[in-house]
Design a protein around this motif. Structure first.
Motif, short mmCIF file in Angstrom:
data_model
loop_
_atom_site.label_atom_id
_atom_site.label_comp_id
_atom_site.label_asym_id
_atom_site.label_seq_id
_atom_site.Cartn_x
_atom_site.Cartn_y
_atom_site.Cartn_z
N ASN A 374 -15.28 1.36 56.27
CA ASN A 374 -15.67 0.26 57.15
C ASN A 374 -14.70 -0.90 56.97
OD1 ASN A 374 -17.95 1.65 58.07
ND2 ASN A 374 -19.21 0.86 56.38
N PHE A 375 -14.35 -1.55 58.06
CA PHE A 375 -13.37 -2.63 57.99
C PHE A 375 -13.79 -3.74 57.03
CE2 PHE A 375 -11.66 -1.77 62.57
CZ PHE A 375 -10.98 -0.67 62.08
N GLU A 393 -9.42 -10.63 54.16
CA GLU A 393 -10.39 -9.77 54.83
C GLU A 393 -10.18 -9.82 56.35
OE1 GLU A 393 -14.27 -11.02 53.70
OE2 GLU A 393 -14.06 -10.39 51.61
N LEU A 394 -10.41 -8.70 56.99
CA LEU A 394 -10.37 -8.65 58.45
C LEU A 394 -11.58 -9.38 59.03
CD1 LEU A 394 -9.34 -4.91 58.80
CD2 LEU A 394 -7.89 -6.87 59.31
N LYS A 395 -11.37 -10.14 60.07
CA LYS A 395 -12.46 -10.85 60.72
C LYS A 395 -13.33 -9.86 61.50
CE LYS A 395 -9.76 -15.08 61.48
NZ LYS A 395 -9.13 -15.93 62.53
N LYS A 396 -14.64 -9.96 61.34
CA LYS A 396 -15.53 -9.07 62.08
C LYS A 396 -15.36 -9.22 63.58
CE LYS A 396 -19.15 -8.74 58.55
NZ LYS A 396 -20.58 -8.96 58.23
N THR A 397 -15.04 -10.44 64.02
CA THR A 397 -14.90 -10.69 65.45
C THR A 397 -13.65 -10.03 66.03
OG1 THR A 397 -13.76 -12.77 64.93
CG2 THR A 397 -16.14 -12.88 65.34
N LYS A 398 -12.77 -9.52 65.16
CA LYS A 398 -11.51 -8.92 65.62
C LYS A 398 -11.50 -7.40 65.51
CE LYS A 398 -9.57 -12.86 66.60
NZ LYS A 398 -9.21 -13.22 68.00
N PHE A 399 -12.62 -6.81 65.05
CA PHE A 399 -12.65 -5.35 64.87
C PHE A 399 -12.36 -4.62 66.19
CE2 PHE A 399 -15.75 -5.41 61.00
CZ PHE A 399 -14.75 -6.00 60.24
N LYS A 400 -13.00 -5.06 67.27
CA LYS A 400 -12.81 -4.40 68.56
C LYS A 400 -11.38 -4.55 69.05
CE LYS A 400 -17.59 -4.56 70.26
NZ LYS A 400 -18.48 -5.05 71.35
N LYS A 401 -10.79 -5.72 68.82
CA LYS A 401 -9.42 -5.93 69.27
C LYS A 401 -8.45 -5.04 68.50
CE LYS A 401 -5.96 -9.39 70.37
NZ LYS A 401 -5.64 -10.84 70.49
N LEU A 402 -8.70 -4.86 67.19
CA LEU A 402 -7.86 -3.97 66.39
C LEU A 402 -7.91 -2.55 66.96
CD1 LEU A 402 -8.48 -4.97 62.66
CD2 LEU A 402 -6.26 -4.87 63.81
N LEU A 403 -9.11 -2.08 67.26
CA LEU A 403 -9.26 -0.74 67.82
C LEU A 403 -8.55 -0.62 69.16
CD1 LEU A 403 -13.04 -0.20 66.95
CD2 LEU A 403 -11.11 1.04 65.95
N SER A 404 -8.63 -1.68 69.97
CA SER A 404 -7.99 -1.67 71.28
C SER A 404 -6.46 -1.66 71.16
CB SER A 404 -8.45 -2.89 72.08
OG SER A 404 -7.79 -2.93 73.33
N LEU A 405 -5.92 -2.48 70.24
CA LEU A 405 -4.47 -2.53 70.03
C LEU A 405 -3.94 -1.19 69.55
CD1 LEU A 405 -4.06 -6.04 68.33
CD2 LEU A 405 -3.25 -5.38 70.61
N ALA A 406 -4.67 -0.57 68.63
CA ALA A 406 -4.25 0.73 68.11
C ALA A 406 -4.29 1.78 69.22
CB ALA A 406 -5.14 1.15 66.94
N ASP A 407 -5.33 1.72 70.05
CA ASP A 407 -5.47 2.68 71.15
C ASP A 407 -4.34 2.50 72.16
OD1 ASP A 407 -7.11 4.74 72.47
OD2 ASP A 407 -7.36 3.21 74.01
N ASP A 408 -3.96 1.26 72.43
CA ASP A 408 -2.87 0.99 73.37
C ASP A 408 -1.55 1.59 72.89
OD1 ASP A 408 -4.58 -0.39 75.00
OD2 ASP A 408 -3.99 -2.38 74.30
#
Length: 437
Positions: A374-375, A393-408
């Motif tokens: 878990n992040f 630590e990674l910000k919880k509010t940025k978890f979705k953006k990290l996943l989106s950037l990696a997917d891109d």
């Protein structure tokens, strides 16, 4: 005892690191960024509490750990641990810290404990922490009774801790909490890049291997002698042994079965004059783990397996030893060494299921670990212009953006973060400033 938070400062290239501990925690960084120093700092901070004043003198002058980065070369070592425990059915939250100055050119200034603090809160009765020990470089005080309005002076030498000295106060009303702090222990497993010797010899230091043992043991020290520990586990805790066996066979499907064995050398041979009853018959026993692999025509010793397979036997046995001995924290350095990424994910799941009491801290330079955990359980090592160990630590509010950037970019989040780490060597911190707290 449950350790919730640890802080380390002024150690090697560490300015200040804080770990909020969950079940499984990971320090992720490129090589030579200080993740191993955090693990060593944890060990060092606990060892300092548990050792004698004479040994503390040596620890305060131990060259490999003294900060020599110019930005923190005058920084004192600081250690703080937050934990909770239950005593006589009452729950307590505890904050304990100390600091010392490393050895200096000026012999009158360095190599001295400069602060110590103990705060306790009875969860059911109190809303705020109360100070029980307070110390600075000139004096030390402790709370002598529950009704006392002010603290009582206590004399301590430059290399003594108040928390150790209070163990001699038999009528102290919080003696059990003092004992808890003096019994804090963590276990560590190093990188194990070449684990071939794990099952060939006793891995115990300080001449412990000269101590006569005539019974099986599940202690942490005996867990380093892997075959002996696993045999002891089979003899003394059948339920835990079955869990252990199931875990190993799940991770190593090429094995049909395995069993630890004991060979008594004296039973194999004796001289004619050895009939008298002895007050102590020195045990001479060899321990091994016999392996049956799917495609082999005969059983073999565990030493015939690959280093990665042997490591799995060892890693799980150490985790079980920590759980049995109620060790609150277990650290692994570079757990991924010699282990296939697919097995690593399964291993983390098994460790998570096996452990209830013990928490784990992992250090790693593997992007796979990021996608397996878990992040919120991960701290990222971020390069900086001062060359200090900096974990964020990674910000919880940025978890979705990290996943989106990696997917891109059609890569995993782990690969994305490591790419940004490499880019950040050139000190472009914009990505981590956005993504990390």
């Amino acid at each position: 005892m449950n350790i919730n938070k640890v802080k380390i400062a002024g150690f090697s290239n560490i300015d200040n690191v804080e770990l909020n501990l969950k079940k499984i925690n990971s320090l992720i960084a490129l090589n030579n960024y200080g993740k191993s120093n955090v693990i060593k700092g944890l060990d060092f901070g606990i060892d300092f509490i548990n050792n004698s004043p004479k040994t503390r003198d040596k620890m305060m002058s131990f060259k490999p750990y003294i900060p020599y980065n110019k930005h923190i070369d005058n920084r004192a070592f600081e250690f703080e641990v937050e934990l909770n425990t239950e005593i006589n059915n009452e729950k307590f939250e505890i904050i304990y810290s100390y600091a010392f100055d490393w050895i200096k050119n000026d012999k009158e200034k360095g190599q001295i404990i400069i602060s110590e603090l103990l705060k306790i809160k009875n969860v059911a009765k109190e809303t705020k922490f109360k100070t029980y020990i307070k110390r600075d470089i000139t004096k030390a005080n402790f709370l002598p009774s529950e009704t006392a309005r002010c603290s009582k002076d206590i004399k301590v030498d430059r290399n003594e801790l108040v928390i150790n000295k209070l163990q001699n106060y038999d009528d102290l009303f919080y003696l059990q909490i003092v004992d808890v702090l003096n019994e804090i222990d963590i276990a560590s497993v190093d990188t194990l890049q070449n684990p071939d010797d794990l099952f060939k010899k006793i891995r115990i230091g300080d001449k412990e291997n000269q101590i006569v043992k005539n019974d099986y043991s599940l202690s942490m020290s005996d867990a380093r002698n892997s075959a002996f520990f696993i045999y002891s586990l089979m003899q003394k805790d059948v339920q835990m042994y079955e869990l252990y066996k199931d875990a190993v066979l799940t991770l190593l499907p090429s094995l049909m079965d395995f069993e630890p064995i004991e060979v008594d050398l004296k039973e194999q041979f004796s001289f004619n004059d050895e009939e008298r009853k002895l007050p102590l018959d020195f045990p001479e026993k060899i321990y091994d783990i016999r392996i049956k692999e799917n495609n082999n025509n005969q059983q073999t010793s565990i030493t015939s397996l690959s280093s990665g397979s042997q490591k799995i036997f060892y890693v799980i046995s150490i985790a079980i030893a920590a759980e049995i001995n109620k060790v609150p924290l277990l650290t692994y350095e570079e757990l991924e060494n010699s282990i296939h990424p697919g097995l690593l994910q399964k291993l983390l799941i098994i460790l998570d299921n096996l452990l209830e009491y013990t928490k784990i801290v992992l250090s790693s330079h593997s992007p796979y670990l990021i996608q397996y955990l878990n992040f919120e359980n991960i701290k990222i090592g971020v390069p900086n212009e001062k060359g200090l160990a900096c974990f964020r630590e990674l910000k919880k509010t940025k978890f979705k953006k990290l996943l989106s950037l990696a997917d891109d970019e059609n890569i995993s989040v782990g690969d994305l973060i490591f790419e940004k780490m490499i880019e950040n060597i050139h000190l472009d911190e914009s990505f981590f400033n956005e993504m990390c707290s």
